[in-house]
Design a protein around this motif. Structure first.
Motif, mmCIF file in Angstrom:
data_model
loop_
_atom_site.group_PDB
_atom_site.id
_atom_site.type_symbol
_atom_site.label_atom_id
_atom_site.label_comp_id
_atom_site.label_asym_id
_atom_site.label_seq_id
_atom_site.Cartn_x
_atom_site.Cartn_y
_atom_site.Cartn_z
ATOM 1 N N LYS A 155 32.663 34.573 45.475
ATOM 2 C CA LYS A 155 32.511 34.444 46.913
ATOM 3 C C LYS A 155 32.950 35.692 47.671
ATOM 4 O O LYS A 155 32.616 35.859 48.840
ATOM 5 N N ILE A 156 33.733 36.556 47.025
ATOM 6 C CA ILE A 156 34.264 37.731 47.726
ATOM 7 C C ILE A 156 33.154 38.633 48.274
ATOM 8 O O ILE A 156 33.191 39.006 49.445
ATOM 9 N N PRO A 157 32.119 38.982 47.497
ATOM 10 C CA PRO A 157 31.077 39.847 48.056
ATOM 11 C C PRO A 157 30.290 39.175 49.182
ATOM 12 O O PRO A 157 29.665 39.855 49.984
ATOM 13 N N GLU A 158 30.288 37.836 49.218
ATOM 14 C CA GLU A 158 29.498 37.122 50.214
ATOM 15 C C GLU A 158 30.231 36.960 51.547
ATOM 16 O O GLU A 158 29.645 36.598 52.548
ATOM 17 N N SER A 159 31.518 37.193 51.547
ATOM 18 C CA SER A 159 32.285 36.976 52.767
ATOM 19 C C SER A 159 31.915 38.001 53.827
ATOM 20 O O SER A 159 31.616 39.153 53.529
ATOM 21 N N ARG A 160 31.955 37.585 55.089
ATOM 22 C CA ARG A 160 31.599 38.453 56.206
ATOM 23 C C ARG A 160 32.853 38.943 56.907
ATOM 24 O O ARG A 160 33.787 38.190 57.158
ATOM 25 N N GLN A 161 32.836 40.209 57.267
ATOM 26 C CA GLN A 161 33.979 40.787 57.960
ATOM 27 C C GLN A 161 34.152 40.161 59.343
ATOM 28 O O GLN A 161 35.265 40.066 59.848
ATOM 29 N N THR A 162 33.050 39.733 59.938
ATOM 30 C CA THR A 162 33.110 39.121 61.264
ATOM 31 C C THR A 162 34.012 37.894 61.262
ATOM 32 O O THR A 162 34.832 37.705 62.170
ATOM 33 N N ASN A 163 33.871 37.063 60.236
ATOM 34 C CA ASN A 163 34.693 35.853 60.155
ATOM 35 C C ASN A 163 36.179 36.196 60.041
ATOM 36 O O ASN A 163 37.025 35.555 60.655
ATOM 37 N N GLU A 164 36.477 37.229 59.238
ATOM 38 C CA GLU A 164 37.873 37.627 59.087
ATOM 39 C C GLU A 164 38.438 38.146 60.395
ATOM 40 O O GLU A 164 39.555 37.809 60.796
ATOM 41 N N THR A 165 37.651 38.982 61.076
ATOM 42 C CA THR A 165 38.100 39.531 62.366
ATOM 43 C C THR A 165 38.333 38.413 63.372
ATOM 44 O O THR A 165 39.348 38.397 64.089
ATOM 45 N N LEU A 166 37.390 37.459 63.426
ATOM 46 C CA LEU A 166 37.522 36.361 64.370
ATOM 47 C C LEU A 166 38.740 35.499 64.047
ATOM 48 O O LEU A 166 39.460 35.047 64.953
ATOM 49 N N SER A 167 38.988 35.273 62.775
ATOM 50 C CA SER A 167 40.167 34.492 62.377
ATOM 51 C C SER A 167 41.456 35.171 62.828
ATOM 52 O O SER A 167 42.378 34.519 63.348
ATOM 53 N N ILE A 168 41.510 36.486 62.667
ATOM 54 C CA ILE A 168 42.701 37.237 63.094
ATOM 55 C C ILE A 168 42.862 37.161 64.605
ATOM 56 O O ILE A 168 43.969 36.961 65.127
ATOM 57 N N LEU A 169 41.754 37.295 65.337
ATOM 58 C CA LEU A 169 41.812 37.236 66.802
ATOM 59 C C LEU A 169 42.322 35.880 67.283
ATOM 60 O O LEU A 169 43.150 35.801 68.200
ATOM 61 N N MET A 170 41.836 34.800 66.674
ATOM 62 C CA MET A 170 42.272 33.465 67.088
ATOM 63 C C MET A 170 43.741 33.236 66.753
ATOM 64 O O MET A 170 44.449 32.535 67.486
ATOM 65 N N GLN A 171 44.219 33.825 65.658
ATOM 66 C CA GLN A 171 45.647 33.713 65.347
ATOM 67 C C GLN A 171 46.479 34.515 66.334
ATOM 68 O O GLN A 171 47.543 34.070 66.773
ATOM 69 N N LEU A 172 46.001 35.700 66.714
ATOM 70 C CA LEU A 172 46.714 36.510 67.704
ATOM 71 C C LEU A 172 46.772 35.809 69.055
ATOM 72 O O LEU A 172 47.732 35.970 69.816
ATOM 73 N N ALA A 173 45.730 35.026 69.351
ATOM 74 C CA ALA A 173 45.684 34.331 70.648
ATOM 75 C C ALA A 173 46.790 33.295 70.777
ATOM 76 O O ALA A 173 47.116 32.870 71.901
ATOM 77 N N SER A 174 47.381 32.887 69.677
ATOM 78 C CA SER A 174 48.459 31.900 69.730
ATOM 79 C C SER A 174 49.792 32.512 70.135
ATOM 80 O O SER A 174 50.781 31.790 70.286
ATOM 81 N N PHE A 175 49.810 33.839 70.304
ATOM 82 C CA PHE A 175 51.054 34.528 70.656
ATOM 83 C C PHE A 175 50.827 35.413 71.878
ATOM 84 O O PHE A 175 49.697 35.809 72.173
ATOM 85 N N ASP A 176 51.915 35.710 72.592
ATOM 86 C CA ASP A 176 51.825 36.592 73.748
ATOM 87 C C ASP A 176 51.421 37.990 73.306
ATOM 88 O O ASP A 176 51.949 38.516 72.319
ATOM 89 N N GLN A 177 50.494 38.592 74.053
ATOM 90 C CA GLN A 177 50.017 39.931 73.741
ATOM 91 C C GLN A 177 50.159 40.826 74.967
ATOM 92 O O GLN A 177 50.096 40.361 76.103
ATOM 93 N N THR A 178 50.334 42.115 74.724
ATOM 94 C CA THR A 178 50.385 43.064 75.832
ATOM 95 C C THR A 178 49.004 43.164 76.474
ATOM 96 O O THR A 178 47.984 42.804 75.857
ATOM 97 N N LEU A 179 48.960 43.674 77.695
ATOM 98 C CA LEU A 179 47.691 43.773 78.405
ATOM 99 C C LEU A 179 46.678 44.657 77.672
ATOM 100 O O LEU A 179 45.506 44.281 77.552
ATOM 101 N N PRO A 180 47.057 45.823 77.153
ATOM 102 C CA PRO A 180 46.071 46.615 76.384
ATOM 103 C C PRO A 180 45.524 45.863 75.171
ATOM 104 O O PRO A 180 44.343 45.949 74.861
ATOM 105 N N ASN A 181 46.397 45.101 74.495
ATOM 106 C CA ASN A 181 45.928 44.321 73.344
ATOM 107 C C ASN A 181 44.941 43.238 73.778
ATOM 108 O O ASN A 181 43.956 42.952 73.096
ATOM 109 N N GLN A 182 45.218 42.607 74.918
ATOM 110 C CA GLN A 182 44.303 41.577 75.412
ATOM 111 C C GLN A 182 42.936 42.165 75.742
ATOM 112 O O GLN A 182 41.900 41.548 75.463
#
Length: 638
Positions: free
Chosen positions: A325-352
């Motif tokens: 499954k590793i070659p089939e995985s999409r980078q978009t999904n990983e990026t989106l997963s990281i973004l949604m996890q970051l959204a659970s915490f306070d971020q600086t304005l530039p990061n937002q």
């Protein structure tokens, strides 16, 4: 306007966007409403609340207008935002480069500033030629920085009788010191610039051979040079959009050098040409070297062989199915997963702001089931934190690109999220769900819309009341942004939600749309008879509509409700204009009166069946008279 930078911890992207939206709204409505009007004052109070929130411990906030974007306290905003474009169009013609608003500004001072800027903008638009404007009489709590323009009178580029022009020329000449020129060389340059207009006129240069440039271009270049001295950012100044003007100025001066016979002037021109041309090349070279030093070079592909990967996986004992499954995985999904996890915490304005850009890139493309799964689970996780500010910020980041997407919509996002939410999280999401229902309407996704209305209507009246303060802070209530089709695709089970909204400050907007939907698609004989005659400016009619929405959801219409319906028909139907008495609904209303027996309704039926004007002309069409006679017979048989 030098000041300490604000703390990012108390500033969110949602708050900043709302702050700029609220200022934009004041500029729009202050033209029409005077100070003291409830609409203008309410918008200003909201702006002042956001101003205090953004300022934090600082005495003021500052907006800088630079090229085609806005910089708020050192953070560059997205130039595609509508309010960024509006503020550029408003401030740039006035030469305003920065606006600083004190957190202690009063409502009257804000209104004065807005009207003053609007008046100067109108003056500029009426001017037939370029006119520098000096904005005066500003409130003490608001400061602006204006660009300084060179002014010319007649043929003079730096006329001796113009102190402003002379001051700018002196500043420019003094700025040449940083290039290592001696005082004698500086004076030669000053002499040249003082006599440039006369030399240009006397030389008879064929300007057709020169690049497309005017002395206005030269003046603008000199202004940027003077400003560059104050800012201390020479690299950004020279590498800006002025490359074409620099080349044009160099060509003009070189042409002057060929036409000039005075040795000192020729030397001065040569020095100016070298100063204009060389810093550009040198700075570009330095920037390229710096970039090479700073930017690390990585190979396009990792230098790891297949054998090394296989050896690692064998040592880690990874399941072959996972490896497949590793070659089939999409980078978009990983990026989106990281973004949604970051959204659970306070971020600086530039990061937002960076997160906002990434969300836009991902959500503007085709959205797979996996992406919807990541979004819905991530949003449920943020709701589970119990932090309204964080949830509002995350929803804003997601809804903004989804509303413009051709591959998805916000209604589907909320529907998928509610599927994975428990009852507590659903109640926490309720204000944002209702806001999206009101803003988006049903046309984009009728099925999801109806499902969401059903979920929103399940809450008890007390639970809805508890969520109302948060709902009031959102777009639908703040901007009265309510879709026209909110009642086009709903069943009676959804009615309690709209009954609740009829008791809020948006009752007029909701009432109009509910009434329009009931007239177009009545669900029972009672509302079919009464809806065409309802007038929500009358208190009795508003009470009837609210009661009907409550009772229709329970599939029972009480006697008092029917009695009120009969009273409304009896009071309104006789006043119906002659031109409307042939409309189809009139006969249905007359026939319904047989099921609402009352002294007043019987009196109206008799009037319709036998009323005449001028002793022999019937007041009502024949079909209406027949329907009234049949209704009278039905009431006698009851």
């Amino acid at each position: 306007m030098t000041r300490p930078p604000p703390s990012d911890s108390g500033t969110s992207l949602v708050t900043l966007n709302e702050f700029l939206h609220s200022l934009q709204r004041i500029f729009k409505i202050a033209i029409y409403y005077p100070t003291g009007h409830v609409i203008l004052d309410k918008a200003t109070i909201r702006f002042m609340e956001l101003l205090n929130q953004l300022a934090g411990e600082n005495p003021s906030v500052t907006l800088c207008i630079y090229h085609n974007t806005i910089i708020f306290e050192g953070v560059e905003l997205n130039g595609d935002e509508l309010f960024v474009k509006d503020f550029n169009a408003l401030f740039s013609p006035l030469g305003i480069s920065a606006v600083s608003i004190s957190r202690y500004a009063s409502m009257e001072e804000i209104h004065k500033f807005v009207r003053l800027i609007s008046a100067y903008k109108a003056k500029i638009l009426r001017a037939k030629q370029f006119t520098p404007v000096e904005i005066t009489d500003l409130p003490h709590s608001i400061e602006i920085e204006q660009k300084v323009f060179l002014a010319r009178t007649g043929r003079s580029l730096s006329g001796e009788d113009d102190p402003d022009s002379a001051e700018n020329l002196n500043s420019f000449v003094e700025s040449l010191l940083k290039y290592g020129l001696s005082q004698t060389q500086i004076e030669q340059c000053r002499t040249l610039l003082d006599t440039l207009p006369q030399q240009l006129t006397a030389s008879g240069i064929d300007t057709g051979e020169l690049p497309s440039a005017s002395w206005d271009d030269v003046a603008n270049l000199l202004i940027r040079t003077v400003k560059g001295k104050d800012s201390g950012d020479t690299r950004e100044l020279i590498t800006s959009k002025s490359h074409a003007n620099i080349n044009a100025l160099a060509a003009i001066l070189k042409k002057l050098e060929l036409e000039t016979h005075d040795e000192k002037s020729r030397e001065a021109i040569n020095m100016l040409v070298s100063i204009i041309k060389k810093p550009l090349a040198e700075t570009t070279d330095v920037a390229a070297v710096d970039e090479k030093i700073i930017r690390k070079q990585f190979p396009d592909k990792p230098v790891i062989s297949v054998a090394q990967v296989q050896e690692f996986t064998t040592g880690q004992r990874l399941d072959p199915k996972i490896l497949a499954k590793i070659p089939e995985s999409r980078q978009t999904n990983e990026t989106l997963s990281i973004l949604m996890q970051l959204a659970s915490f306070d971020q600086t304005l530039p990061n937002q702001i960076r997160m906002q850009q990434l969300f836009r890139e991902i959500l503007s493309a085709t959205l797979s089931d996996k992406i919807w799964e990541i979004l819905s689970n991530g949003l449920r996780s943020v709701a589970g934190t119990g932090n309204h500010a964080r949830l509002a910020s995350t929803i804003r980041l997601l809804t903004e690109p989804l509303r413009r997407s051709a591959y998805g919509n916000t209604l589907h996002l909320f529907q998928q999220t509610l599927k994975v939410c428990d009852n507590k999280d659903s109640i926490f999401l309720w204000p944002y769900l209702v806001n999206e229902i009101l803003v988006e309407g049903s046309s984009k996704d009728t099925l999801s819309y109806h499902t969401l209305c059903l979920r929103a209507a399940r809450l008890t009246n007390d639970e809805m009341t508890a969520g109302l303060p948060r709902l009031r802070s959102l777009e639908a209530f703040q901007e009265k942004n309510i879709a026209s089709d909110i009642f086009n695709a709903v069943s009676p089970a959804c009615y309690p939600l709209f009954a609740f909204l009829l008791k809020t400050e948006i009752e007029r907007y909701v009432g109009e749309r509910v009434l329009s939907g009931l007239r177009r698609n009545p669900r029972d004989w009672l509302i079919k008879a009464v809806a065409p005659l309802l007038d929500l400016s009358r208190q009795q009619d508003k009470i009837f509509l609210y009661s009907y929405l409550r009772q229709a959801a329970q599939k029972r219409l009480t006697g008092p409700l029917s009695k009120t319906a009969g009273a409304i028909i009896a009071a309104s139907l006789p006043l119906l204009l002659q031109s409307r008495r042939n409309e189809n609904w009139v006969i249905d209303t007359i026939e319904a009166m047989a099921r609402l027996p009352d002294e007043k309704t019987v009196k109206v039926l008799r009037q319709i069946s036998g009323g005449k004007k001028l002793l022999f002309i019937p007041e009502w069409p024949g079909a209406c008279r027949t329907a009234a006679q049949n209704a009278l017979k039905a009431t006698r048989s009851r």
